[in-house]
Write an enzyme that holds these catalytic residues in place. Structure first.
Site, short mmCIF file in Angstrom:
data_model
loop_
_atom_site.label_atom_id
_atom_site.label_comp_id
_atom_site.label_asym_id
_atom_site.label_seq_id
_atom_site.Cartn_x
_atom_site.Cartn_y
_atom_site.Cartn_z
CB CYS A 333 101.23 30.27 23.49
SG CYS A 333 102.92 30.70 23.93
NE ARG A 362 110.46 24.75 21.60
CZ ARG A 362 109.63 24.08 22.38
NH1 ARG A 362 110.09 23.11 23.15
NH2 ARG A 362 108.34 24.38 22.40
CD GLN A 380 105.53 22.30 20.46
OE1 GLN A 380 105.25 23.49 20.34
NE2 GLN A 380 105.80 21.77 21.63
CG ASP A 382 101.36 24.30 20.57
OD1 ASP A 382 100.87 23.88 21.62
OD2 ASP A 382 102.19 25.21 20.52
CG HIS A 384 97.68 27.69 23.03
ND1 HIS A 384 98.34 27.47 21.84
CD2 HIS A 384 98.63 27.72 24.00
CE1 HIS A 384 99.65 27.39 22.08
NE2 HIS A 384 99.84 27.52 23.38
CE LYS A 463 106.67 20.54 32.00
NZ LYS A 463 107.55 20.42 30.82
CG HIS A 509 100.23 26.91 27.09
ND1 HIS A 509 100.86 27.85 26.31
CD2 HIS A 509 99.81 27.56 28.21
CE1 HIS A 509 100.84 29.02 26.93
NE2 HIS A 509 100.21 28.87 28.09
#
Length: 648
Positions: A333, A362, A380, A382, A384, A463, A509
């Protein structure tokens, strides 16, 4: 007082035993199926007294989800009683019911063996046959501490100190006494179908600095039939284990030399990923996303500003370059917000949708790593979305519909949960309320039912978690949509509104598949390694009967590759039956057999991995058949199969 139980009006007095109250409305047969009672919004033992001014009384049957939980919790106590009978020196800690069964943690001088588990289970059968009642009494803290101190149960003393309070409920079943809030089944004989499954190490309180305990896992059901079905599902899950199939299909491996939690993708696995990634890029571009890419490491100051350093740093890796601290990104992000800030944005520019197949790292403890399902480095899908507040509902629903299209393609059913503010979080109460309401309103407007998962949101916003159900009826959390009013404020993200003033955008997100590694692991087990033809790394394998067909096999190989079929050839001097079995074990959708007749006719004999013999096909017919099979799931879902990986 008058109560309504199972549709019948009954008269009852406060303090009257629940069993007697229920007996006024239920037959003796139905009463025998009751394991607990729900009253005043909580569960009670069947033997408990009816609370005063409690009009909402309902039986909890053994077939109810709550009833199954009571059975499993009681089975944990029965197991602890058996352990203490056989291993008196073992100290007991905690023993809850869990989603698939129960466990109990013990402090014992050595690990329990499979032979120990057999003996414990045999003792549980004996104790269940004795049918001792579960009884409860409430005692003062001092009395409870004396009781457990006399038994040498130090962990119970620690639990009481942590819980606080002046009184505790204590349950007795047979010769076993435990600290517990209950409820439990009326007697041990009600635990009719159980099985001990495994034993593992577990740190006390989940803290690696504390003592390692022995955790015995088991499961229990209301009937032997349900237990048998569950154990059959466990065996099927073992056959579908993605780690086993990953080796069998030559997709990936792990190496201690490389480090725990780091996936090494082999050629077929690498191709599988490429197909999946190309599919994702195409679908995102089709839906108005821009493909971006951020760096793997960013200065620590950025992570401090975002709140990750204060709220997430235990999951992050850090390094130093020329005395400057950097954080290796656990999510994407921050870079996407920097892209947004790179120029002045107008209300006309919004929404902006930035998509990145971002590699993140992670810090996961070794004990929780599990094949592809829990790794330290993963990718991911991912994105945004930065939008105006008035665009929020449409954008949230757009993501949910995107998830719906993709999960339908893979054959997954799904359900939604809204995860609310956790204790460790940032942002104002007002922003959290606005964000939570936005998610709820969007799902309601789209006709999507949802459950509330209290306290499990991200630290910066609530979320929607999309939970998919696989072929074995297991649930997996993959897609997520997080609504964030806080980070746009911390990074001073603005757009110029129609009024010429600066306004704050909202950020969503979101991921669709989530971690590609995890999704591939789930998918392998869902399809038992038999990927749909469009996703299979090898769609067809050419099998020759003898060396005499090698030249024709090479020409077929080249022709099919030119048509976009992913094909390999097995030209070894082995028996055809052996080659066919190997190809079936590799879960390859089509086997193209070439003998002398096929050479003479200029084609192939087609077999499927399911064992069907489709007979002779020309090369063109074989290619068309494979490509039609490849495109079929997309046509069914109103999508198009046109991404680059189709020509690999």
């Amino acid at each position: 007082m008058q109560l309504t139980i199972a549709g019948q009006a009954v008269e009852a007095a406060p303090g009257e035993p629940m069993a007697e109250v229920l007996g006024k409305a239920l037959s003796k047969k139905k009463l025998k199926e009751v394991v607990a009672v729900r009253a005043c919004g909580r569960l009670f033992d069947v033997s408990a007294a009816l609370p005063a001014e409690c009009a909402d009384v309902a039986p909890v049957f053994e077939s109810d989800p709550e009833g199954l939980e009571v059975i499993r919790h009681s089975a944990a106590h029965l197991m602890a009683e058996a352990v203490k009978k056989l291993f008196p020196e073992a100290k007991v800690t905690i023993g809850p019911a869990i989603e698939s069964g129960f466990y109990y943690d013990f402090d014992y001088e050595r690990p329990f063996t499979p032979e120990d588990l057999e003996a414990i289970e045999k003792e549980m059968v004996r104790l269940a046959g004795a049918d001792a009642p579960f009884t409860c009494r409430v005692v003062k803290k001092d009395e409870a501490k004396k009781l457990f101190a006399a038994k040498g149960e130090d962990y119970k003393l620690e639990i009481m100190d942590d819980l606080g309070g002046d009184e505790f409920s204590i349950y007795t079943n047979g010769g076993f006494v435990d600290l517990c809030r209950g409820p439990h089944v009326p007697s041990a004989g009600r635990i009719k179908a159980f099985k001990l499954l495994s034993v593992a190490g577990a740190y006390w309180r989940g803290d690696s600095d504390k003592k390692m305990l022995q955790r015995i896992y088991g499961t229990a059901f209301a009937s032997p039939k349900e237990l048998k079905q569950h154990l059959e599902r466990i065996e099927e899950a073992k056959r579908r284990d993605h780690r086993k199939l990953g080796t069998q299909l030559d997709l990936f491996s792990f190496s201690e030399e490389a480090g725990a939690g780091m996936v090494i993708w082999h050629p077929r696995g690498g191709l599988l990923r490429t197909i999946l990634e190309d599919f994702e890029r195409k679908e995102h571009l089709k839906r108005g996303y821009a493909i971006v890419q951020g760096p793997q490491i960013l200065k620590r100051e950025l992570w401090e500003r975002s709140g990750h350093y204060a709220n997430y740093r235990e999951n992050m890796y850090f390094t130093e370059i020329e005395e400057q601290a950097y954080g290796i990104k656990p999510m994407n992000c921050l870079s996407h917000m920097l892209i947004y800030k790179s120029r002045v944005r107008s209300y006309r520019d919004l929404p902006l949708r930035f998509f990145e197949l971002g590699v993140v790292h992670r810090h996961e403890r070794t004990g929780v790593l599990h094949g592809l399902l829990r790794v330290r480095q993963f990718t991911q899908d991912d994105a945004h979305i930065l939008c105006r507040p008035d665009q929020l509902q449409e954008e949230i629903l757009g993501v949910v519909h995107f998830v719906q299209d993709v999960m339908n393609l893979f054959g997954f059913e799904f359900e939604a949960r809204i995860s609310t503010r956790p204790e460790k979080s940032i942002g104002s109460d007002e922003d959290w309320e606005r964000a939570t309401n936005a998610l709820m309103n969007a799902l309601s407007a789209g006709g999507f039912p949802y459950e509330i998962n209290a306290g499990d949101g991200a630290f910066y916003g609530p979320k929607i978690d999309i939970v998919i159900k696989d072929a074995l009826d297991r649930r997996w959390q993959c897609a997520t949509i997080q609504c964030d009013f806080t980070l746009p404020d911390r990074f001073d993200l603005t757009y110029v509104g129609e009024d010429g003033e600066k306004h704050r955008p909202v950020m969503l997100h979101r991921v669709i598949l989530g971690s590609l590694e995890r999704f591939i692991g789930v998918l392998i087990e869902h399809v038992a390694g038999a990927f749909p033809t469009w996703l299979a790394p090898v769609q067809a394998k050419i099998l020759t009967v003898t060396d005499a067909q090698a030249e024709h096999a090479h020409s077929v190989l080249a022709a099919l590759r030119a048509r976009g079929v992913r094909v390999e050839a097995d030209l070894r001097n082995e028996k055809l039956g052996y080659k066919v079995r190997e190809a079936q074990l590799e879960k390859i959708p089509y086997m193209l057999v070439i003998g002398d007749k096929e050479v003479e006719a200029g084609g192939v004999n087609v077999r499927t991995r399911g064992g069907d013999n489709l007979g002779f096909k020309t090369i063109a017919e074989a290619a068309e058949m494979i490509l039609a099979d490849t495109a079929e799931p997309f046509k069914r879902g109103g999508m198009s199969y046109s991404f680059a990986a189709g020509a690999c």
